[in-house]
Design a protein around this motif. Structure first.
Motif, PDB file in Angstrom:
ATOM      1  N   THR A  71       0.891  -1.160  -0.261  1.00 16.13           N
ATOM      2  CA  THR A  71       0.241   0.123  -0.064  1.00 16.13           C
ATOM      3  C   THR A  71       1.099   1.577   0.583  1.00 16.13           C
ATOM      4  O   THR A  71       1.725   0.724   0.550  1.00 16.13           O
ATOM      5  N   GLU A  72       0.549   2.439  -0.555  1.00 15.68           N
ATOM      6  CA  GLU A  72       1.045   3.358  -0.399  1.00 15.68           C
ATOM      7  C   GLU A  72       1.486   3.844   0.891  1.00 15.68           C
ATOM      8  O   GLU A  72       2.795   4.630   0.583  1.00 15.68           O
ATOM      9  N   LYS A  78       8.423   9.038  -1.520  1.00 19.40           N
ATOM     10  CA  LYS A  78       7.501   9.592  -2.631  1.00 19.40           C
ATOM     11  C   LYS A  78       7.363   9.386  -3.507  1.00 19.40           C
ATOM     12  O   LYS A  78       8.899  10.470  -3.959  1.00 19.40           O
ATOM     13  N   PRO A  79       6.879   8.319  -4.888  1.00 19.56           N
ATOM     14  CA  PRO A  79       7.690   9.021  -6.106  1.00 19.56           C
ATOM     15  C   PRO A  79       7.529   9.753  -6.280  1.00 19.56           C
ATOM     16  O   PRO A  79       5.875  10.900  -6.510  1.00 19.56           O
ATOM     17  N   SER A  81       4.980  11.896  -9.828  1.00 18.97           N
ATOM     18  CA  SER A  81       4.169  11.728 -10.795  1.00 18.97           C
ATOM     19  C   SER A  81       5.080  12.042 -12.013  1.00 18.97           C
ATOM     20  O   SER A  81       5.213  13.079 -12.362  1.00 18.97           O
ATOM     21  N   LEU A  82       4.602  11.292 -13.241  1.00 20.44           N
ATOM     22  CA  LEU A  82       4.761  11.789 -14.879  1.00 20.44           C
ATOM     23  C   LEU A  82       2.965  11.473 -14.984  1.00 20.44           C
ATOM     24  O   LEU A  82       3.434  11.753 -15.992  1.00 20.44           O
ATOM     25  N   GLY A  83       1.946  12.312 -14.596  1.00 24.16           N
ATOM     26  CA  GLY A  83       0.871  12.281 -14.449  1.00 24.16           C
ATOM     27  C   GLY A  83       0.109  11.477 -14.240  1.00 24.16           C
ATOM     28  O   GLY A  83       0.282  10.568 -12.836  1.00 24.16           O
ATOM     29  N   SER A  84      -1.097  12.572 -13.442  1.00 18.75           N
ATOM     30  CA  SER A  84      -2.074  12.073 -12.724  1.00 18.75           C
ATOM     31  C   SER A  84      -2.850  10.934 -13.144  1.00 18.75           C
ATOM     32  O   SER A  84      -3.277  10.316 -14.655  1.00 18.75           O
ATOM     33  N   ALA A  86      -5.776  10.749 -12.952  1.00 21.39           N
ATOM     34  CA  ALA A  86      -6.713  10.760 -14.063  1.00 21.39           C
ATOM     35  C   ALA A  86      -6.981  10.833 -15.620  1.00 21.39           C
ATOM     36  O   ALA A  86      -7.527  10.834 -16.353  1.00 21.39           O
ATOM     37  N   TYR A  87      -5.248  10.995 -15.518  1.00 25.84           N
ATOM     38  CA  TYR A  87      -4.917  10.903 -17.201  1.00 25.84           C
ATOM     39  C   TYR A  87      -4.812   9.681 -17.960  1.00 25.84           C
ATOM     40  O   TYR A  87      -5.757   9.512 -19.190  1.00 25.84           O
ATOM     41  N   ARG A  89      -8.032   7.668 -17.775  1.00 23.60           N
ATOM     42  CA  ARG A  89      -9.599   8.244 -18.082  1.00 23.60           C
ATOM     43  C   ARG A  89      -9.369   8.953 -19.659  1.00 23.60           C
ATOM     44  O   ARG A  89     -10.355   8.607 -20.105  1.00 23.60           O
ATOM     45  N   VAL A  90      -8.195  10.190 -20.034  1.00 21.91           N
ATOM     46  CA  VAL A  90      -8.468  10.760 -21.015  1.00 21.91           C
ATOM     47  C   VAL A  90      -6.665   9.815 -22.196  1.00 21.91           C
ATOM     48  O   VAL A  90      -7.306  10.893 -23.058  1.00 21.91           O
ATOM     49  N   ASP A  93      -5.881  10.080 -25.611  1.00 24.93           N
ATOM     50  CA  ASP A  93      -5.729  12.308 -25.898  1.00 24.93           C
ATOM     51  C   ASP A  93      -4.697  12.553 -25.217  1.00 24.93           C
ATOM     52  O   ASP A  93      -3.627  13.911 -24.896  1.00 24.93           O
TER      53      ASP A  93
ATOM     54  N   GLY B  31      -4.635   2.161   3.688  1.00 30.48           N
ATOM     55  CA  GLY B  31      -3.475   1.921   2.526  1.00 30.48           C
ATOM     56  C   GLY B  31      -2.746   3.630   2.110  1.00 30.48           C
ATOM     57  O   GLY B  31      -2.344   2.925   0.790  1.00 30.48           O
ATOM     58  N   ARG B  33      -0.794   7.528   2.646  1.00 31.58           N
ATOM     59  CA  ARG B  33      -0.330   7.821   3.769  1.00 31.58           C
ATOM     60  C   ARG B  33      -0.441   9.157   4.369  1.00 31.58           C
ATOM     61  O   ARG B  33      -0.203   8.733   6.036  1.00 31.58           O
ATOM     62  N   PRO B 130       1.355  17.306 -16.307  1.00 31.42           N
ATOM     63  CA  PRO B 130       0.100  16.175 -15.888  1.00 31.42           C
ATOM     64  C   PRO B 130       0.113  16.018 -14.962  1.00 31.42           C
ATOM     65  O   PRO B 130      -0.695  15.254 -14.073  1.00 31.42           O
ATOM     66  N   GLU B 131       1.434  16.319 -14.192  1.00 34.44           N
ATOM     67  CA  GLU B 131       1.494  15.447 -12.787  1.00 34.44           C
ATOM     68  C   GLU B 131       0.334  16.421 -11.810  1.00 34.44           C
ATOM     69  O   GLU B 131       0.197  15.752 -10.218  1.00 34.44           O
ATOM     70  N   GLU B 133      -3.031  17.872 -10.147  1.00 34.36           N
ATOM     71  CA  GLU B 133      -4.123  17.195 -10.047  1.00 34.36           C
ATOM     72  C   GLU B 133      -4.636  18.058  -9.120  1.00 34.36           C
ATOM     73  O   GLU B 133      -4.473  18.112  -8.053  1.00 34.36           O
TER      74      GLU B 133
END
Lengths: 492, 193
Positions: A71-72, A78-79, A81-84, A86-87, A89-90, A93, B31, B33, B130-131, B133
């Motif tokens: 689990t997170e 913390k990694p 992010s290279l994109g949310s 939610a991407y 879902r798109v 595009d 699960g 943070r 893109p990161e 949100e």
């Protein structure tokens, strides 16, 4: 070496021998403090004594460097992010989102050894080297980690220094993994690149606590005038079992306890051949670069584990002791490899060296079909782990003229090899290991090779260990080699 | 103060509390943070409507981050998106409940607006980065709260009554349960990825 061996050929063989010796020193050494940083946990979470994995570490490895049911909140770094999320879902595009490790996923292993060696040849001549300070013997630069939920990577760059001061650098591993692509979790994973195949899970050098690997399995060259004659040098026997491959592998764990893997690969290694034969009498390619033909090896392994932690880390219905190296389990597996070395020329040799034709040119040989079948077993009872492999090999060897155009003979040769090793945890910092190996070469005119290896390891800290290791290799009619290595290895 | 007067005052105080209580408690997101940024809100109450506020809510884009990361608003609220960075930003949502809006791209110091008309948990993305949100959760009632890092929340001024209380979190599955409010009322939620 045969007295009639031409000087140029003798010098080539000497060169290959030195190269093989050097590469033999560059043994894989797998300990990734990268994950200690990522999870803020000790190396002994996964290793009983690195690089040997405990049951949790094996599950972590097979899960693509993820903790079972991860689990997170388990991940302290913390990694990026290279994109949310939610991407997803798109798409298409936008680019599918992914992650990078939070910090540079790099680690270093340093290995230094004080080496004592004693070699006795068939006539009783003895060569002794006292206290050779191989400081360092090798330095490994690792990169490993996960890229989002379904990708992982691992790379290892090794710089090794030989006893004579010569040195070299090699990419030992470089692979990408794609985990749990579909179906149940852990069931279907793919990896590609240069790696130690899961065909050898549990007994390849990178997972052994000993300094020496199992030479009788991995460093035997079955190609010879009457079949292979024995272990030639470390790293030279890539035709027996390729310790590492360039390939594509599929593997997975089903129902927690059934493990499977199959793959397609080229072999990697210095070999003892001379060049790739193009079939028209000319040659091309790097001498000894085995695997540079059109054929791929295929391999398969199937295992089942009884008792203990599941291979995916599952502990449901199992009472595990708090000492994480302990369990009561039995794992058994079958393995097989098949390949084709057509158009890859080797010099035909016997125990005395190259065999020459009436024109004083060495005969060449090709291993046009080879199969390896084996049985793996590992029994763990509390602090004791006994494991071993029995391997049977069959090679179809063609004896040819030096230009490769004339086929003189085709012979099937078989060999067998086995080892059994016992590792024992005296106390968490103190470990013992004893191994016995026996190789019965394909050439029936030579005697079996017997190897004994004993190791005492003191794990001074989770990432620092001292080893004292004694190794004896003997073959009647050839000689005896003994070595005592005092090794210090640090991972950081 | 006489004993009778004191009892009268206490009784009156209790009655007032019962009319305007609160829902307080903790959300545990297993699960992940921490349990910050969960939105707890009272679901639509049959027969009751609430006027949208005239004032706009404001969400900033600063240092490539949506601030706040999660915002809860009453249905009908207009949210202004300000770009405080020296780089261009965009705001769009892939969610149908807010018509998959795309506000385009605009420079530092400017803002664009969108009105959230109905109950919705809208993901906000920036095509340029893109990161990035953010989330706007639209509640059909004015009774909502966003949890703190420890998962605690308080929804103030909830009239006594029986309600369905919903919880939403960016990374956990949404959940809901019935809560009867009678003065200060405790409610706990446990959700997971």
């Amino acid at each position: 070496m045969n007295p009639s061996t031409p000087p140029r050929l003798r010098s080539l063989l000497h060169g290959l021998l030195l190269l093989a010796l050097f590469l033999g020193l560059a043994a894989p050494a797998s300990a990734f403090p990268i994950f200690a940083r990522k999870y803020q946990t000790s190396c002994v979470t996964c290793h009983s004594v690195y690089p040997k994995l405990n049951p949790f570490g094996e599950a972590f490895r097979l899960n693509g460097y993820r903790m079972p049911k991860e689990t997170e909140d388990l991940i302290k770094q913390k990694p990026v992010s290279l994109g949310s999320e939610a991407y997803k879902r798109v798409w298409p595009d936008a680019v599918w989102p992914n992650e990078l490790p939070g910090n540079a996923p790099v680690a270093v292993n340093v290995k230094m050894a004080n080496v004592y060696t004693s070699s006795t040849d068939a006539s009783g001549g003895k060569t002794i080297v006292h206290n050779d300070f191989q400081f360092p013997q090798e330095v490994n630069l690792f990169a490993a980690g996960t890229l989002g939920e379904h990708m992982s990577f691992m790379a290892e760059l090794t710089h090794a220094e030989g006893p004579d001061g010569g040195s070299g650098t090699e990419i030992e591993h470089a692979r990408l993994g794609f985990e749990s692509l579909f179906g149940p979790e852990h069931a279907f994973n793919v990896r590609m690149g240069k790696f130690a195949p899961n065909l050898y899970a549990g007994f390849q050098e990178m997972w052994l606590m000993t300094d020496n690997g199992v030479d009788s399995l991995f460093n035997y060259n079955p190609v010879g005038f009457k079949g292979g004659t024995g272990v030639i040098t470390d790293g030279a026997g890539i035709v027996s079992l390729p310790a590492r491959v360039r390939g594509i592998e599929v593997y997975g764990v089903l129902n927690h306890r059934f493990f499977y893997t199959f793959g397609f690969s080229n072999k990697i290694g210095p070999g003892s051949g001379v060049a790739t034969n193009t079939g028209d009498g000319s040659t091309q390619g790097t001498p000894g670069n085995f695997g540079a033909n059109n054929h791929k090896d295929i391999y398969l392994r199937l295992d089942y584990k009884f008792g203990g932690m599941g291979l995916d880390g599952d502990t449901e219905g199992v009472q595990m002791p708090p000492e994480n190296w302990r369990e009561k389990s039995f794992r058994i597996g079958v393995l097989a490899l098949k390949g084709n070395g057509t158009n890859i020329d080797f010099i035909a040799t016997d125990a005395n060296g190259p065999i020459l034709d009436p024109s004083d040119n060495p005969y060449h040989m090709q291993d046009t079909s080879y199969t390896r079948t084996g049985l793996f077993a590992s029994w763990t009872y509390s602090d004791l782990n006994v494991f071993g492999v029995y391997l049977s090999g069959k090679d179809t060897l063609e004896t040819r003229s030096a230009d490769g155009l004339t086929l003189y003979a085709t012979d099937d040769r078989t060999y067998k090899a086995y080892f059994v090793q016992a590792d024992y945890v005296l106390a968490p910092p103190f470990h013992l290991s004893a191994r016995y190996e026996k190789l019965t070469p394909g050439d029936t005119t030579v005697q079996p090779v017997k190897v004994s290896n004993y190791n005492f390891t003191y794990l001074a800290a989770a990432n620092l260990k001292f080893m004292l290791e004694y190794n004896k290799s003997e073959q009647a009619g050839v000689g005896t080699n003994k070595s005592i290595n005092t090794v210090i290895r640090a991972a950081f | 103060m006489s004993k009778t007067l004191l009892l009268t005052a206490l009784g009156l105080g209790a009655a007032l509390c019962a009319q305007a209580g609160d829902i307080h408690g903790k959300v545990t997101c297993k699960g992940v943070r921490d349990s910050a940024d969960a939105v707890v809100y009272v679901a639509a109450i049959p027969g009751k409507t609430f006027a949208a506020p005239a004032a706009h809510a404001k969400m900033d884009q600063k240092n490539l981050v949506f601030i706040p990361h999660v915002m809860a608003v009453l249905a009908g609220t207009t949210v202004d998106y300000l770009n405080s960075d020296a780089v261009l930003h965009n705001v769009f949502s892939p969610d149908a409940c807010c018509d998959k809006f795309n506000l385009g791209t605009w420079p530092q110091g400017q803002s664009k607006s969108y009105t959230f008309k109905k109950e919705c948990a809208a993901t906000l993305l920036c095509k340029v980065h893109p990161e990035m949100e953010g989330f706007v959760v639209t509640s059909p009632t004015p009774y909502f709260a966003v949890t703190k890092a420890d998962g605690s929340f308080t929804i103030p001024n909830v009239p006594d009554g029986a309600y369905t209380v919903k919880v939403w979190h960016p990374k956990c599955k949404p959940s809901q349960k019935a809560v009867t409010v009678a003065g200060a009322t405790a409610a706990a939620f446990e959700i997971a990825k």
